[in-house]
Design a protein around this motif. Structure first.
Motif, PDB file in Angstrom:
ATOM      1  N   ILE A  32       0.850  -1.186   0.000  1.00  0.00           N
ATOM      2  CA  ILE A  32       0.000   0.000   0.000  1.00  0.00           C
ATOM      3  C   ILE A  32       0.884   1.233   0.000  1.00  0.00           C
ATOM      4  O   ILE A  32       1.783   1.354   0.847  1.00  0.00           O
ATOM      5  N   THR A  33       0.646   2.118  -0.946  1.00  0.00           N
ATOM      6  CA  THR A  33       1.523   3.281  -1.023  1.00  0.00           C
ATOM      7  C   THR A  33       0.840   4.460  -1.689  1.00  0.00           C
ATOM      8  O   THR A  33      -0.086   4.314  -2.488  1.00  0.00           O
ATOM      9  N   HIS A  34       1.309   5.605  -1.295  1.00  0.00           N
ATOM     10  CA  HIS A  34       0.816   6.845  -1.888  1.00  0.00           C
ATOM     11  C   HIS A  34       1.680   7.197  -3.098  1.00  0.00           C
ATOM     12  O   HIS A  34       1.207   7.658  -4.106  1.00  0.00           O
ATOM     13  N   TYR A  35       2.983   6.960  -2.944  1.00  0.00           N
ATOM     14  CA  TYR A  35       3.947   7.324  -3.990  1.00  0.00           C
ATOM     15  C   TYR A  35       4.460   6.069  -4.690  1.00  0.00           C
ATOM     16  O   TYR A  35       4.609   5.025  -4.058  1.00  0.00           O
ATOM     17  N   PRO A  36       4.760   6.176  -5.970  1.00  0.00           N
ATOM     18  CA  PRO A  36       5.232   4.983  -6.693  1.00  0.00           C
ATOM     19  C   PRO A  36       6.663   4.577  -6.362  1.00  0.00           C
ATOM     20  O   PRO A  36       7.095   3.505  -6.759  1.00  0.00           O
ATOM     21  N   ARG A  37       7.393   5.404  -5.591  1.00  0.00           N
ATOM     22  CA  ARG A  37       8.842   5.165  -5.505  1.00  0.00           C
ATOM     23  C   ARG A  37       9.201   3.825  -4.869  1.00  0.00           C
ATOM     24  O   ARG A  37      10.203   3.219  -5.250  1.00  0.00           O
ATOM     25  N   ILE A  38       8.389   3.301  -3.918  1.00  0.00           N
ATOM     26  CA  ILE A  38       8.740   2.010  -3.310  1.00  0.00           C
ATOM     27  C   ILE A  38       8.697   0.902  -4.352  1.00  0.00           C
ATOM     28  O   ILE A  38       9.401  -0.113  -4.246  1.00  0.00           O
ATOM     29  N   LEU A  39       7.890   1.103  -5.404  1.00  0.00           N
ATOM     30  CA  LEU A  39       7.739   0.054  -6.424  1.00  0.00           C
ATOM     31  C   LEU A  39       8.999  -0.095  -7.283  1.00  0.00           C
ATOM     32  O   LEU A  39       9.170  -1.093  -7.970  1.00  0.00           O
ATOM     33  N   LYS A  40       9.892   0.905  -7.188  1.00  0.00           N
ATOM     34  CA  LYS A  40      11.196   0.768  -7.850  1.00  0.00           C
ATOM     35  C   LYS A  40      12.030  -0.299  -7.136  1.00  0.00           C
ATOM     36  O   LYS A  40      12.878  -0.943  -7.719  1.00  0.00           O
ATOM     37  N   ALA A  86       5.992  -4.344  -8.647  1.00  0.00           N
ATOM     38  CA  ALA A  86       4.658  -4.926  -8.535  1.00  0.00           C
ATOM     39  C   ALA A  86       4.289  -5.654  -9.829  1.00  0.00           C
ATOM     40  O   ALA A  86       4.655  -5.232 -10.918  1.00  0.00           O
ATOM     41  N   ASP A  87       3.555  -6.760  -9.656  1.00  0.00           N
ATOM     42  CA  ASP A  87       3.017  -7.471 -10.817  1.00  0.00           C
ATOM     43  C   ASP A  87       1.702  -6.820 -11.262  1.00  0.00           C
ATOM     44  O   ASP A  87       1.391  -6.771 -12.441  1.00  0.00           O
ATOM     45  N   VAL A  88       0.941  -6.385 -10.255  1.00  0.00           N
ATOM     46  CA  VAL A  88      -0.371  -5.801 -10.516  1.00  0.00           C
ATOM     47  C   VAL A  88      -0.486  -4.505  -9.721  1.00  0.00           C
ATOM     48  O   VAL A  88      -0.017  -4.442  -8.584  1.00  0.00           O
ATOM     49  N   VAL A  89      -1.090  -3.503 -10.323  1.00  0.00           N
ATOM     50  CA  VAL A  89      -1.281  -2.233  -9.623  1.00  0.00           C
ATOM     51  C   VAL A  89      -2.777  -1.903  -9.615  1.00  0.00           C
ATOM     52  O   VAL A  89      -3.452  -1.990 -10.641  1.00  0.00           O
ATOM     53  N   HIS A  90      -3.274  -1.592  -8.385  1.00  0.00           N
ATOM     54  CA  HIS A  90      -4.675  -1.166  -8.243  1.00  0.00           C
ATOM     55  C   HIS A  90      -4.697   0.277  -7.798  1.00  0.00           C
ATOM     56  O   HIS A  90      -3.869   0.689  -6.987  1.00  0.00           O
ATOM     57  N   ILE A  91      -5.665   1.008  -8.314  1.00  0.00           N
ATOM     58  CA  ILE A  91      -5.834   2.395  -7.859  1.00  0.00           C
ATOM     59  C   ILE A  91      -7.127   2.476  -7.057  1.00  0.00           C
ATOM     60  O   ILE A  91      -8.189   2.046  -7.519  1.00  0.00           O
ATOM     61  N   MET A  92      -7.002   2.987  -5.825  1.00  0.00           N
ATOM     62  CA  MET A  92      -8.179   3.157  -4.983  1.00  0.00           C
ATOM     63  C   MET A  92      -8.469   4.640  -4.822  1.00  0.00           C
ATOM     64  O   MET A  92      -7.583   5.435  -4.502  1.00  0.00           O
ATOM     65  N   VAL A 106     -10.733   1.694  -8.525  1.00  0.00           N
ATOM     66  CA  VAL A 106     -11.271   2.272  -9.752  1.00  0.00           C
ATOM     67  C   VAL A 106     -10.525   1.795 -10.993  1.00  0.00           C
ATOM     68  O   VAL A 106     -11.019   1.897 -12.113  1.00  0.00           O
ATOM     69  N   LYS A 107      -9.333   1.287 -10.801  1.00  0.00           N
ATOM     70  CA  LYS A 107      -8.577   0.854 -11.969  1.00  0.00           C
ATOM     71  C   LYS A 107      -7.550  -0.194 -11.551  1.00  0.00           C
ATOM     72  O   LYS A 107      -6.957  -0.099 -10.478  1.00  0.00           O
ATOM     73  N   THR A 108      -7.356  -1.200 -12.370  1.00  0.00           N
ATOM     74  CA  THR A 108      -6.353  -2.224 -12.135  1.00  0.00           C
ATOM     75  C   THR A 108      -5.561  -2.429 -13.413  1.00  0.00           C
ATOM     76  O   THR A 108      -6.127  -2.443 -14.502  1.00  0.00           O
ATOM     77  N   GLY A 109      -4.240  -2.538 -13.252  1.00  0.00           N
ATOM     78  CA  GLY A 109      -3.418  -2.715 -14.438  1.00  0.00           C
ATOM     79  C   GLY A 109      -2.057  -3.277 -14.077  1.00  0.00           C
ATOM     80  O   GLY A 109      -1.847  -3.761 -12.964  1.00  0.00           O
ATOM     81  N   GLY A 110      -1.132  -3.191 -15.009  1.00  0.00           N
ATOM     82  CA  GLY A 110       0.224  -3.691 -14.785  1.00  0.00           C
ATOM     83  C   GLY A 110       1.095  -2.600 -14.197  1.00  0.00           C
ATOM     84  O   GLY A 110       0.596  -1.536 -13.813  1.00  0.00           O
ATOM     85  N   PRO A 111       2.405  -2.847 -14.129  1.00  0.00           N
ATOM     86  CA  PRO A 111       3.338  -1.886 -13.541  1.00  0.00           C
ATOM     87  C   PRO A 111       3.269  -0.512 -14.218  1.00  0.00           C
ATOM     88  O   PRO A 111       3.591   0.504 -13.602  1.00  0.00           O
ATOM     89  N   GLU A 112       2.844  -0.504 -15.484  1.00  0.00           N
ATOM     90  CA  GLU A 112       2.794   0.770 -16.212  1.00  0.00           C
ATOM     91  C   GLU A 112       1.809   1.762 -15.581  1.00  0.00           C
ATOM     92  O   GLU A 112       1.957   2.969 -15.719  1.00  0.00           O
ATOM     93  N   LEU A 113       0.849   1.211 -14.819  1.00  0.00           N
ATOM     94  CA  LEU A 113      -0.124   2.081 -14.168  1.00  0.00           C
ATOM     95  C   LEU A 113       0.564   2.959 -13.107  1.00  0.00           C
ATOM     96  O   LEU A 113       0.210   4.126 -12.922  1.00  0.00           O
ATOM     97  N   ALA A 114       1.534   2.380 -12.450  1.00  0.00           N
ATOM     98  CA  ALA A 114       2.299   3.149 -11.457  1.00  0.00           C
ATOM     99  C   ALA A 114       3.069   4.273 -12.138  1.00  0.00           C
ATOM    100  O   ALA A 114       3.160   5.385 -11.606  1.00  0.00           O
ATOM    101  N   ASP A 115       3.612   3.985 -13.321  1.00  0.00           N
ATOM    102  CA  ASP A 115       4.341   5.019 -14.076  1.00  0.00           C
ATOM    103  C   ASP A 115       3.410   6.165 -14.443  1.00  0.00           C
ATOM    104  O   ASP A 115       3.779   7.335 -14.394  1.00  0.00           O
ATOM    105  N   GLN A 116       2.176   5.764 -14.812  1.00  0.00           N
ATOM    106  CA  GLN A 116       1.189   6.782 -15.186  1.00  0.00           C
ATOM    107  C   GLN A 116       0.894   7.713 -14.001  1.00  0.00           C
ATOM    108  O   GLN A 116       0.813   8.933 -14.165  1.00  0.00           O
ATOM    109  N   ILE A 117       0.771   7.095 -12.797  1.00  0.00           N
ATOM    110  CA  ILE A 117       0.513   7.900 -11.589  1.00  0.00           C
ATOM    111  C   ILE A 117       1.680   8.842 -11.329  1.00  0.00           C
ATOM    112  O   ILE A 117       1.490  10.017 -11.004  1.00  0.00           O
TER     113      ILE A 117
END
Lengths: 457, 257
Positions: B205-213, B217-223, B229-240
């Protein structure tokens, strides 16, 4: 009982009345040496006992939570018998009816005295020859009159303390301990008061003199089942550059009452450390005082109590910074569950001449059941400039966030409560002077948690 | 149908009467890392506390199962024994209880069957090493006077020693400097590479994507506002990282309109 013992141990039913006191004085007169305290003083002390109020009962002050909440009102004054033993005592081997078998006594000691009830029964065979440890009787009072002057009957002021007055009127046992100048003891001196098979009133006077530069640890224990009435005085003179660690562990049976007033005088650069664990009894009253009368003197006070069932504890600490610079550090941790009641009064006085002194008092109480109650009354009286004084007090219950945290690590709630509650006492336990003592207290507290009926909230 | 995984179904949770989680469906599979991202106040920590059994959270409906076992009826300690671990955002201090004692007590509670004292000691020192932690740590009181980084390291140490089936890392990156963050990443990855940790599932669980570096993550969910509201791959974290949460918010609003 072997022949001969009957003449030296005289007993009568105990009640705090003038008639019983006169009977006790008459008994003492029949023995060889008449007791450690003169009968005139006994009568004066008894008059003081009758005149003085129950401690903390302050009519007119209107305190919401007064000592009256503690079970002084229910005190059964008549409690079995009182003995007026006199020298010579008989060794334990000759008294198969009374045994000292507490495992706690098996440690290495530099000296000590073991009592059953008020009767001195044994001393360790390997006592350090440099140290004087004597039963406190008339012979001791005569032999050490010079050393006792200005200490015994002085450091604890029985004229101002109801129970110290009672202890003085009926004194029937105790110890005189002297550590000569420069002697540093590694092992403790143990003074043990174990419960007699039948109810007995025990009035010990303990006088300790630690001469200049000497260092010692004294361990005063009240142990055993049964329901004795213990009412005593401890007076410690810690001379210049000397250090005394005084440990008092009260683990009497659940119906016992134990009232002990303890007071120390500190010389120049002397250090007095009080370590107190009130674990047993139904009503315990303890006073721990330190008088910092010379520059460089220091007192450390670490005290804990944990009241379960119907236990009441009434603890007062008093630190008197007479001159400066002197330092004191007081840490008290108390907890109560079931219907346990407690009261802590922490007094610090910094007198006008005590410039440059530093006093700290930290007191935390933990309530573990709805009907448990602990009052905390810290009081600082500062009459000097340029001093540091700190006091902090809390009364609270267990932290739910901490309980959840511990629970989330797989530890069931009762164990989580135990872990956190035992941890609460650590700041005081950590100050006890040996790992064996620290472990003993941890184990005793752990067992009290088992006994508590309302521990799991 | 396999029930393996840490699974929430239609989870609705209220705090003091206010609904915070509005129907959460999540499946954390063994061996996979899921990231749960979202702005402050979106309900991420509520999900973490609800899974672990904090008494302050009222579950109104739904279920949380761990490899088929319903967790919601269990007290927190039973959930840990079932194989769940929560790394706290703000771990509580337990004055007077040493880290060593706490670790031993927790390990014995969760896995009473194994490990003699010598082996346990060896294991503790191994894990300390992975986390760049000094052995002096063991003698200190749990989280008492710890810095933010020390607290998070201790969380990771506990996770490594308890070796749960599923771990929820609640804002483990918050307030950490780069060194501490690297240590966290190293600890998670070492655990995933170990025999007992290879099947572990993670919810990061994180606010910022930096821990994912550091913990990819295999899967990223946005709450947002109590919903995934959205589920996707690691690219979703890049988008955030690029657009912040407003982009996703707008997307969701547009899809609803």
């Amino acid at each position: 009982m072997p022949s001969g013992a009957a003449e030296t141990i005289a007993a009568l039913p105990f009640a705090p009345t003038a008639a019983v006191l006169e009977a006790a004085i008459a008994l003492l007169a029949r023995t060889d040496d008449g007791g450690a305290i003169d009968s005139t003083i006994r009568r004066e002390a008894f008059a003081a006992f009758e005149a003085l109020p129950v401690p903390g009962a302050r009519p007119g002050r209107g305190w919401k939570h007064d000592y009256a909440k503690l079970s002084y009102d229910d005190l059964r004054w008549t409690n079995g018998r009182v003995t007026m033993p006199a020298a010579p005592r008989r060794p334990a081997a000759a008294r198969p009816d009374r045994e000292v078998d507490q495992p706690a006594l098996a440690t290495d000691n530099a000296g000590g005295l073991y009592h059953i009830g008020a009767t001195f029964v044994d001393a360790p065979s390997d006592a350090d020859p440099r140290v004087t440890v004597k039963p406190f009787d008339a012979a001791t009072a005569r032999a050490f009159a010079a050393e006792l002057a200005g200490v015994h009957g002085t450091l604890v002021d029985w004229r101002a303390d109801k129970f110290a007055a009672l202890a003085t009127a009926f004194q029937n046992c105790g110890a005189f301990v002297r550590i000569p100048a420069g002697v540093v003891l590694d092992a403790p001196i143990q003074l043990v008061f174990a419960t007699a098979p039948d109810a007995e009133a025990v009035f010990p006077h303990i006088v300790v003199i630690v001469e200049a530069g000497a260092r010692a640890t004294i361990l005063e224990r009240h142990v055993g089942e049964g329901d004795p009435f213990v009412c005593g005085i401890v007076e410690a003179h810690v001379a210049d550059d000397a250090q005394l660690d005084y440990v008092a562990i009260q683990q009497t049976g659940e119906a016992a009452r134990a009232f002990v007033s303890r007071s120390a005088y500190c010389g120049r650069n002397a250090t007095m450390s009080w370590h107190l664990a009130e674990l047993g009894g139904t009503l315990a009253r303890t006073v721990l005082n330190a008088r910092l009368a010379n520059p460089g003197a220091r007192s450390e006070t670490a005290a804990l109590f944990f009241n379960t069932g119907m236990q009441h504890v009434d603890l007062t600490t008093g630190t008197d910074h007479v001159v400066g610079p002197t330092t004191s550090d007081t840490v008290v941790r108390s907890a109560a569950t079931d219907r346990g009641q407690g009261r802590y009064v922490g007094n610090i006085v910094i007198r006008p001449k005590a410039h440059g002194s530093d006093a700290s008092l930290r007191d935390d109480a933990l309530l573990l059941s709805k009907r448990a109650h602990i009052d905390s009354v810290p009081a600082l009286e500062i009459a000097a400039n340029d001093v540091k004084a700190f006091h902090g007090a809390t009364v609270g219950s267990l932290d739910e966030d901490a309980l959840f945290y511990v629970g989330s690590r797989g530890i069931p709630r009762p164990e989580a409560l135990r872990l956190i509650a035992l941890g609460f006492f650590e700041p005081v336990i950590a100050r006890f002077p040996s790992e064996a003592l620290r472990d003993e207290i941890r184990t005793a507290l752990d067992a009290k948690i088992d006994d508590a009926t309302e521990f799991v909230s | 149908m396999s029930t393996r995984g840490l699974i929430t179904r239609d989870l609705r949770v209220a705090v003091q009467g206010n609904e915070i989680l509005k129907g959460i469906d999540l499946t954390i599979e063994p061996g996979r890392v899921h990231a749960l991202m979202g702005p402050n106040g979106s309900g991420k920590s509520t999900l973490a506390f609800t899974m672990a059994g904090h008494p302050g959270y009222e579950v109104q409906s739904g279920s949380v199962t761990l490899d088929g076992e319903e967790l919601l009826s269990l007290p927190p300690d039973k959930r840990a024994k079932a194989g769940l671990f929560l790394s706290f955002q703000y771990p509580a201090a337990i004055p007077g209880v040493s880290v060593a004692n706490f670790l031993r007590t927790a390990r014995m509670a969760v896995r009473p069957e194994d490990l003699n004292p010598t082996k346990f000691r060896k294991l503790v020192f191994e894990k300390l090493d992975t986390l760049d932690m000094d052995a002096a740590f063991l003698g200190r009181y749990v989280n008492d006077g710890f810095s933010g980084g020390e607290k998070k390291r201790l969380e990771m140490l506990q996770m490594a020693l308890l070796a749960p089936k599923y771990a929820v890392l609640d804002e483990t990156d918050s307030g950490l400097d780069v060194d501490a963050l690297q240590a966290v990443g190293k600890s998670v990855n070492a655990l995933r590479e170990s025999e007992e940790g290879q099947d572990m599932g993670f919810l990061v669980i994180t606010h910022y994507p930096r821990i994912l570096k550091h913990v990819p993550a295999d899967v990223v969910h946005i709450m947002i506002d109590g919903r995934i509201v959205k589920t996707g791959g690691p690219e979703l974290a890049d988008q955030i990282e690029r657009d912040g949460y407003d982009g996703v918010r707008d997307e969701v609003a547009a899809a609803r309109a």
